[in-house]
Scaffold this active site. Structure first.
Site, PDB file in Angstrom:
ATOM      1  N   GLU A 139     -20.764 -14.871   7.803  1.00 45.03           N
ATOM      2  CA  GLU A 139     -21.624 -15.347   6.162  1.00 45.03           C
ATOM      3  C   GLU A 139     -20.592 -14.201   5.272  1.00 45.03           C
ATOM      4  OE1 GLU A 139     -24.954 -13.797   4.358  1.00 45.03           O
ATOM      5  OE2 GLU A 139     -25.370 -14.806   3.023  1.00 45.03           O
ATOM      6  N   LYS A 168     -25.480 -22.736   1.112  1.00 44.02           N
ATOM      7  CA  LYS A 168     -26.418 -22.189   1.610  1.00 44.02           C
ATOM      8  C   LYS A 168     -27.768 -22.474   0.794  1.00 44.02           C
ATOM      9  CE  LYS A 168     -28.568 -17.659   2.514  1.00 44.02           C
ATOM     10  NZ  LYS A 168     -28.212 -15.933   2.634  1.00 44.02           N
ATOM     11  N   CYS A 179     -27.640 -17.509   7.258  1.00 47.38           N
ATOM     12  CA  CYS A 179     -28.590 -16.388   6.999  1.00 47.38           C
ATOM     13  C   CYS A 179     -29.615 -16.402   6.702  1.00 47.38           C
ATOM     14  CB  CYS A 179     -27.623 -14.635   6.108  1.00 47.38           C
ATOM     15  SG  CYS A 179     -28.528 -13.952   7.023  1.00 47.38           S
TER      16      CYS A 179
HETATM   17  C1  ACM Z   1     -29.110 -12.709   4.135  1.00 48.72           C
HETATM   18  O1  ACM Z   1     -28.886 -13.908   3.675  1.00 48.72           O
HETATM   19  N1  ACM Z   1     -27.768 -12.790   3.731  1.00 48.72           N
HETATM   20  C2  ACM Z   1     -30.001 -11.507   4.414  1.00 48.72           C
END
Ligand code: ACM
Length: 261
Positions: free
Chosen positions: A38, A108, A141
């Site tokens: 990420e 995301k 993530c």
């Molecule tokens: C995250 O979502 N970077 C823990």
């Protein structure tokens, strides 16, 4: 299909140098599919919306073009996380760049911690694309924390989830076992390493990138603190057999009509 997990430690804010180093790591490790962390080339811990915006790229950026050129040169797909600007918003995004010129952008869905201050919630939803006979889904993530994320990708037909991560909690690499087994899919969780101290807060990332098979085997596991490129050969079709035994099929015997009453 050869899959490479590129566990990396970006230098905060040094975008061009990080992109060069990431591409150099890919060049040294031949594969069909590279998964990077990420926010792979910016660093993670932004301290203001202005800073986040100043380090974000749109899809016409020379850095994104550098990954597109590397995908063509290596004849491989590269999936990497980056802060994306579009229409006045900044998203925590990942992009798959394919050697035939296709791009697939994911924003995301579930933002973590202070990301909620600096990024807009993703609006692309979960989707699957095909490359060299493999069906690949994208997640970032903290999406892992919501079982619906990987489940949705699996129900949409994903064989492999390219899960770009900057993990600071110790759970995900363990939880991937259950998600891979329950969904009968490959999960590639690719984490970064190192610590970032920004203003009064230090975050330490947990490394240990993993590739887990549909049977819950840990095919790859990276070190906790160092950069590493880990490569394994997988057969994506192994994710298409959802049977548990002669009587139980993980997908065919789902009973959605019983779940929401
Ligand atoms: C995250 O979502 N970077 C823990």
């Amino acid at each position: 299909m050869k899959i490479a997990l590129v566990q990396f430690k970006p230098a905060f804010g040094e975008r061009d140098r990080n992109v060069e180093r990431l591409i150099a790591l890919c060049r040294r490790n031949p594969a069909d599919l590279y998964v990077l962390p990420e926010l792979a080339y910016t660093g993670y811990q932004f301290v203001s919306a202005e800073e986040t915006r100043s380090l974000a790229d749109d899809l016409a950026s020379p850095r994104i073009d550098a990954f597109r050129a590397a995908a063509r040169e290596l004849d491989a797909t590269i999936v990497f996380g980056f802060p994306e600007t579009s229409g006045g918003s900044v998203y925590n995004a990942s992009l798959a760049v394919l050697p035939d010129g296709r791009d697939y952008l994911y924003r995301k869905t579930h933002l973590f911690y202070k990301e909620t201050l600096y990024f807009a919630p993703g609006d692309t939803g979960f989707f699957v694309f095909e490359f060299r006979g493999a069906r690949i889904g994208l997640a970032i993530c903290f999406d892992w924390f919501f079982p619906e994320s990987f489940r949705t990708l699996a129900l949409k037909g994903a064989d492999i989830i390219a899960h770009c991560s900057n993990l600071v909690m110790p759970y995900c690499q363990k939880a991937d076992f259950a998600a891979a087994v329950q969904n009968r899919i490959f999960i590639a969780t690719v984490n970064r390493v190192g610590s970032e101290r920004r203003e009064d807060e230090t975050l330490t990332f947990t490394g240990e990138s993993v590739l887990v098979s549909p049977k819950g085997e840990y095919l790859l596991r990276g070190p906790a603190e160092e950069e590493a490129v880990l490569v394994a050969e997988i057969n994506p079709e192994h994710a298409r057999d959802k049977s548990v035994n002669r009587y139980n099929d993980a997908f065919a015997m789902r009973r959605p009509e019983m779940y929401w009453r």
